[in-house]
Design a protein around this motif. Sequence first.
Motif, short mmCIF file in Angstrom:
data_model
loop_
_atom_site.label_atom_id
_atom_site.label_comp_id
_atom_site.label_asym_id
_atom_site.label_seq_id
_atom_site.Cartn_x
_atom_site.Cartn_y
_atom_site.Cartn_z
N HIS A 343 0.87 -1.18 0.00
CA HIS A 343 0.00 0.00 0.00
C HIS A 343 0.90 1.23 0.00
N GLY A 344 0.53 2.21 -0.82
CA GLY A 344 1.36 3.41 -0.91
C GLY A 344 2.78 3.04 -1.31
N SER A 345 3.74 3.54 -0.55
CA SER A 345 5.15 3.27 -0.81
C SER A 345 5.65 2.03 -0.10
N VAL A 346 4.77 1.35 0.63
CA VAL A 346 5.13 0.13 1.34
C VAL A 346 4.89 -1.05 0.40
N VAL A 347 5.96 -1.67 -0.09
CA VAL A 347 5.86 -2.75 -1.06
C VAL A 347 6.32 -4.06 -0.43
N GLY A 348 5.52 -5.11 -0.58
CA GLY A 348 5.91 -6.44 -0.15
C GLY A 348 6.18 -6.58 1.33
N PRO A 349 5.28 -6.11 2.22
CA PRO A 349 5.54 -6.24 3.65
C PRO A 349 5.44 -7.69 4.12
N GLY A 350 6.35 -8.10 5.01
CA GLY A 350 6.32 -9.46 5.54
C GLY A 350 7.53 -9.73 6.41
N GLY A 351 7.81 -11.01 6.65
CA GLY A 351 8.90 -11.41 7.54
C GLY A 351 8.66 -10.94 8.96
N GLN A 352 7.41 -11.04 9.43
CA GLN A 352 6.91 -10.34 10.60
C GLN A 352 7.20 -11.06 11.91
N SER A 353 7.13 -10.26 12.99
CA SER A 353 7.09 -10.77 14.36
C SER A 353 6.15 -9.87 15.14
N VAL A 354 5.75 -10.29 16.33
CA VAL A 354 4.80 -9.52 17.13
C VAL A 354 5.31 -9.46 18.56
N SER A 355 5.29 -8.26 19.16
CA SER A 355 5.67 -8.09 20.56
C SER A 355 4.75 -7.08 21.20
N ASP A 356 4.05 -7.48 22.26
CA ASP A 356 3.16 -6.58 23.00
C ASP A 356 2.18 -5.85 22.08
N GLY A 357 1.64 -6.56 21.11
CA GLY A 357 0.63 -5.96 20.25
C GLY A 357 1.17 -5.13 19.11
N VAL A 358 2.48 -5.07 18.95
CA VAL A 358 3.11 -4.35 17.85
C VAL A 358 3.68 -5.37 16.87
N VAL A 359 3.31 -5.26 15.60
CA VAL A 359 3.85 -6.15 14.59
C VAL A 359 4.98 -5.43 13.87
N ALA A 360 6.13 -6.08 13.81
CA ALA A 360 7.30 -5.57 13.08
C ALA A 360 7.43 -6.36 11.79
N PHE A 361 7.79 -5.68 10.71
CA PHE A 361 7.93 -6.34 9.42
C PHE A 361 8.94 -5.56 8.60
N HIS A 362 9.42 -6.18 7.52
CA HIS A 362 10.22 -5.41 6.57
C HIS A 362 9.36 -5.13 5.35
N TYR A 363 9.71 -4.07 4.65
CA TYR A 363 9.06 -3.77 3.37
C TYR A 363 10.09 -3.13 2.46
N TYR A 364 9.73 -3.02 1.19
CA TYR A 364 10.62 -2.43 0.20
C TYR A 364 10.12 -1.02 -0.09
N ASP A 365 10.99 -0.05 0.17
CA ASP A 365 10.60 1.36 0.24
C ASP A 365 10.57 1.99 -1.14
N ALA A 366 9.37 2.27 -1.63
CA ALA A 366 9.24 2.91 -2.94
C ALA A 366 9.44 4.41 -2.88
N SER A 367 9.53 4.99 -1.67
CA SER A 367 9.71 6.43 -1.54
C SER A 367 11.17 6.84 -1.44
N ASN A 368 12.08 5.86 -1.39
CA ASN A 368 13.51 6.15 -1.30
C ASN A 368 14.04 6.41 -2.70
N ALA A 369 14.15 7.68 -3.07
CA ALA A 369 14.55 8.04 -4.43
C ALA A 369 15.97 7.59 -4.74
N ALA A 370 16.85 7.59 -3.73
CA ALA A 370 18.24 7.22 -3.97
C ALA A 370 18.41 5.73 -4.22
N ALA A 371 17.59 4.91 -3.58
CA ALA A 371 17.70 3.46 -3.74
C ALA A 371 16.31 2.86 -3.61
N PRO A 372 15.48 2.94 -4.66
CA PRO A 372 14.12 2.39 -4.59
C PRO A 372 14.14 0.91 -4.24
#
Length: 501
Positions: A343-372
Amino acid sequence: MHSSTTRRAAAVVAGALALALAVPTAAAVAGTTATTGATSGTIDRAAAALAGGGVSTLADLRRPDVRPDALPTGGLSVTGETAPIHDPALIIDDDGTWRVYSTGLVNRENGGTIQMWSSHDEGVTWANDGTVWDEIPAWIDERFAGPDGQGTLPDNLWAPEVYEHDGTYYLYYSASRFGTNTSVTALATNTTLDPEDPDFEWVDQGPVISSPNEIAGGKTFNAIDAGIVEGEDGTPYMAIGSYWYGIFLVELEWPSGTLADGALQNATHLVDRMMAGNPVEAPYIAEHDGWYYMYVSFDACCQGLDSTYKVAVGRSRDVTGPYLDADGRDMVDGGGTIILQSHGSVVGPGGQSVSDGVVAFHYYDASNAAAPGFPTLGLQRLAWEDGWPVVDQTAAAPTVTAAPDDLTVRANRRASFEVEVSGTPVPVVTWEVSADGGTTWTTASARATRAADGTATWTIKHARRDQDGLQVRAVVANAHGTVRTDAATLDVTRPDHGHAR
């Protein structure tokens, strides 16, 4: 042959190569020092202009009493050193420190071992704390080299998981031969997560589970991507798997943290996509309100902006399943409710974990002009509706609705600059200053602000005459972009008593 490991490796390779390209942009957005056209002299002048001005530091503003349930639900914007992060394992320590462990850099850069990251302001500002070890354990190389010593060695260690039990921290990590299920998940233990603690040491305990191997009555699996959970009676389990026949649950034992007797034969098959290639991995099980929720990543990871990774979930009253999705479909028969996808500039989110109700994940940043497509840390505090986790995927780039104004104050008086912003998720605001007319900009404070009420303020407690002419601007960022305000100028006049400090 399945290619999930190849894709994972390719993405981290791309991230490592992109790092050199992205540093100027990433640093400028980050809560660490950022400069443009800087020389040591101009940086020193800017630092001198700030010194003694009462600027808050990160150490002054640590608030370990603030827990994740006090945060707003939805996306949590981050700043600082947030890339390259792949497969983040989030754990929130008792002292309020947020910590992430992530996949190592390829080509054995920095040793190729698991990376460590921390935040001391409720997950807003992140810093890299180095790696678990300086090099990959020798037994792994011996294992993958094989009897003839010619086997392909892993470039890096993958997919960490950190779990605390009875005062011991258990770090599970994976190594694999690219493009195969020749894999192993191993264990290291520690008594503290604080690298500054004199007792800090990750002690390698060796292999826990490996493949190729038969599991659950003759099925095949890939022994990577461990997620640890305890059942209601305290029995520990490991969810494990990537592609092949999917995700399995195997029993562990405390305090060793290793497989219980008969764990492979008695494993429970939890997830199968029932499609070619079986693209599912990264299982993570977390309890909430009497239910066990299993989060998994569907589809293709590690292809940068072409990634189709997404997060799906199912739930069960029993830790061993079956896990059904919101439509009642068993996840072992192709079920799974998608809760997070591109969604938006967040591409391919996943590889997740959850701690105290917060989900952490990686995504591929489409808004990073220097290194999309740079692999980046994402955080979301889950909301809950009708017993199901909800992720806010609203995407609105940050906008400045009111820029900071020029300011005139007498010497020794307080000087406060304010910016009004909007965007979803709520943007993070950092401040930059220039002491040379805008030629060089440096970050004003280690403290970033998540502008939950739409405003952010930066204050000099006691403005000095040598700060006259200082220029100030705000950097406003979320996962979908970054904007800077025009510069505001500080005018410091003489104090009432007729002399400057």
